[in-house]
Design a protein around this motif. Structure first.
Motif, PDB file in Angstrom:
ATOM      1  N   LEU A   1       0.838  -0.952   0.023  1.00 56.01           N
ATOM      2  CA  LEU A   1       0.134  -0.067   0.095  1.00 56.01           C
ATOM      3  C   LEU A   1       0.735   1.259  -0.142  1.00 56.01           C
ATOM      4  O   LEU A   1       0.553   2.127  -0.764  1.00 56.01           O
ATOM      5  CB  LEU A   1      -0.774   0.043   1.365  1.00 56.01           C
TER       6      LEU A   1
ATOM      7  N   ALA B   1       2.783   1.483  -3.137  1.00 56.48           N
ATOM      8  CA  ALA B   1       2.148   1.590  -4.723  1.00 56.48           C
ATOM      9  C   ALA B   1       0.828   2.244  -4.604  1.00 56.48           C
ATOM     10  O   ALA B   1       0.697   3.495  -5.396  1.00 56.48           O
ATOM     11  CB  ALA B   1       1.731  -0.019  -5.153  1.00 56.48           C
ATOM     12  N   LEU B   2      -0.191   1.798  -3.771  1.00 53.41           N
ATOM     13  CA  LEU B   2      -1.356   2.415  -3.950  1.00 53.41           C
ATOM     14  C   LEU B   2      -1.564   3.906  -3.394  1.00 53.41           C
ATOM     15  O   LEU B   2      -2.238   4.497  -4.318  1.00 53.41           O
ATOM     16  CB  LEU B   2      -2.487   1.543  -3.142  1.00 53.41           C
ATOM     17  N   PHE B   3      -0.944   4.068  -2.337  1.00 48.98           N
ATOM     18  CA  PHE B   3      -1.069   5.497  -1.948  1.00 48.98           C
ATOM     19  C   PHE B   3      -0.336   6.635  -2.955  1.00 48.98           C
ATOM     20  O   PHE B   3      -0.549   7.743  -3.511  1.00 48.98           O
ATOM     21  CB  PHE B   3      -0.361   5.685  -0.462  1.00 48.98           C
TER      22      PHE B   3
ATOM     23  N   LEU C   1       0.236   6.042  -5.868  1.00 44.90           N
ATOM     24  CA  LEU C   1      -0.557   6.187  -7.255  1.00 44.90           C
ATOM     25  C   LEU C   1      -1.521   7.020  -7.213  1.00 44.90           C
ATOM     26  O   LEU C   1      -1.800   7.972  -7.997  1.00 44.90           O
ATOM     27  CB  LEU C   1      -0.829   4.845  -7.470  1.00 44.90           C
TER      28      LEU C   1
ATOM     29  N   LEU D   1      -6.746   3.628  -2.269  1.00 50.08           N
ATOM     30  CA  LEU D   1      -6.575   4.563  -3.516  1.00 50.08           C
ATOM     31  C   LEU D   1      -7.304   5.699  -3.471  1.00 50.08           C
ATOM     32  O   LEU D   1      -7.017   6.877  -3.919  1.00 50.08           O
ATOM     33  CB  LEU D   1      -6.855   3.812  -4.939  1.00 50.08           C
TER      34      LEU D   1
END
Lengths: 245, 261
Positions: free
Chosen positions: B60, B63-65, B67, B203
């Motif tokens: 997380l 990548a997700l944060f 992104l 996200l």
């Protein structure tokens, strides 16, 4: 061993499928709309790989370990008919699953960083961790209470919409008194709490209870626990904000 | 650095998982008083949960944060919005239309693919004896989330107070509750909480925070959060609207059938 490897592969496909829509939409926007190169592409890809692997193991572990026991416990306690243990179970189930909920861990950390940047709490790492943990404990406590309330509702057969509307009224009233910078975090915490771990276990408890009590319709009485669990955190977090901020 | 992060996340995860494990074991042995059916399998399951959660949380952060924030930053970049044109001093909310479209598509696509929702939809179809269709329900919920997120990003861009929107939403929900078929009400209320999955939440949260950081004049703490709240409220409305619509269609069909007799 072979069968558990097969199971892992199946869960891997499942978590890839979960991420696929996000990847498709982001790639489409990058290529067609923004037309800019992604910085740190390597880090993003590596992180995505971790997310896929993590979800794979996490969901697989939940379904082989936690869910079967949780569900059989929920059914056994619903049949046992001891109100005392049922209520204790409902509370600890709500509390325990919420503390372990990944989305809540992530959001609480993010919220503590931003509160520290805004100067609402101390900037030290310790103060941030305290704030994040306090937020999570508050939410977990509120979900525990929500599940107890929901279980009592199923036992008594009260209509769900009166309690939800009552909850809305309380949310609106408390909003008038809460500090402005906690309101959006509080509203968000309602939706965040109910995800991967909480939903299956809580639904099992609700539907199990509604099926084992005669005169209850699983459709009307079995659902609704999640709705309580997404409503009470808003109230509790706003109260938390009034105390801390 | 990464190992340090992994170790930290691992220890934190152990602490997070502990309450639910302790509670389940306590109830199994003290209240129900039955041994665990398949101890090895269960133990392996818990190892997987801790391992998986650790990897997920580190992923997380990696990548997700980033992104979500990156998308917010790029979509609100004045150089992108006014490609080739003169950049004005203040930005009109309508200029951010790609942000709303992005929020809408992310909401719709992640919800349609959400396995928890599929499970609920299948159950709802069984219990309602086919009156509620699987695809109808899924599209209703996905549209609800999509519209909710798009409106939520609009709120961040304009900086309007969140409680106006949420309270107005509550009023609509209460009015719909009076008229919606009784069977759908608990399901509709639940669908709000179910839709926001573990992948979507971080996200979307990062998108909101990124927007509040880059749109001029916004406060991250006040305006950055709140997208999840929109995504949980709007499906309640869209599911009840779907039930009302299919109820109305059934009623019209019955009336037509009785007229032609």
């Amino acid at each position: 061993m072979n069968s558990s490897l097969k199971a892992l592969a199946r869960y891997l496909l499942g978590s890839l499928r979960d991420l696929l829509p996000v990847i498709v939409v982001v790639v489409f926007f990058q290529l067609a709309v923004l037309q800019q190169p992604l910085p740190n592409l390597g880090q993003l890809l590596f992180g995505t790989l971790l997310v896929v692997l993590g979800l794979t193991f996490f969901i697989n572990g939940l379904e082989t370990g936690l869910f079967p026991i949780g569900e059989s416990l929920a059914h056994a306690l619903a049949r046992k008919g001891s109100l005392f243990w049922l209520i204790i179970f409902a509370f600890t189930l709500g509390f325990g699953t919420t503390i372990a909920e990944p989305a809540l861990i992530a959001i609480a950390e993010e919220a503590s960083e931003i509160a520290a940047q805004a100067g609402v709490i101390g900037a030290s790492l310790e103060a941030q961790e305290d704030y994040a943990l306090g937020l999570r404990l508050t939410v977990a406590l509120s979900v525990g209470c929500a599940i107890v309330l929901g279980v009592v509702r199923i036992l008594k057969g009260w209509p769900v919409h009166w309690m939800i509307v009552g909850g809305y009224v309380i949310v609106v009233i408390i909003t008038g008194f809460a500090p402005r910078d906690i309101i959006s975090i509080a509203y968000d915490s309602g939706g965040v709490t109910t995800s991967t771990i909480t939903v299956p276990l809580v639904t099992a408890l609700g539907v199990g209870l509604a099926t084992s009590i005669s005169g209850r319709n699983p459709m009307i009485d079995g659902f609704g626990l999640i709705a309580f669990a997404s409503l009470t955190p808003m109230i509790f977090v706003m109260l938390y904000g009034m105390v801390v901020h | 650095m990464l190992w340090h992060e992994l170790l930290d996340a691992f220890l934190g995860t152990l602490r997070d998982i502990f309450p639910i494990v302790a509670m389940i074991l306590a109830f199994q042995f003290l209240v129900i008083r039955r041994p665990l059916p398949d101890l090895r399998k269960v133990a392996l399951g818990f190892v997987y949960v801790v391992l998986g959660l650790t990897l997920f949380l580190v992923g997380l952060e990696e990548a997700l944060f980033p992104l979500g924030r990156l998308m917010a930053k790029q979509l609100t970049d004045p150089a992108f919005i006014y490609a080739g044109e003169l950049i004005p001093d203040t930005v009109d909310w309508a200029e951010y239309f790609w942000v709303y479209i992005f929020a809408f598509t992310i909401g719709f696509s992640t919800t349609i693919a959400e396995p928890a929702l599929l499970a609920v939809a299948i159950k709802a179809q069984q219990v309602s004896a086919g009156a509620i269709g699987v695809w109808g329900l899924r599209i209703a919920v996905a549209l609800g989330v999509a519209v909710g997120l798009a409106l939520g990003t609009y709120r961040i861009v304009t900086g309007l107070p969140i409680h106006y929107f949420i309270i107005a939403g509550y009023v609509v929900v209460v009015i719909q509750t009076i008229f919606a078929p009784r069977l759908i009400i608990p399901l509709a209320y639940d669908s709000g909480g179910v839709t926001t999955s573990t992948v979507t939440v971080p996200l979307v949260a990062a998108l909101g925070l990124g927007l509040a950081e880059t749109v001029p004049g916004r406060n991250v703490l006040i305006d950055g959060f709140g997208l999840i709240a929109f995504a949980s409220l709007f499906p309640i409305m869209s599911v009840m609207a779907y039930a009302q619509l299919s109820g109305y269609r059934a009623w019209r069909q019955r009336r037509r059938a009785s007229q032609s007799e």
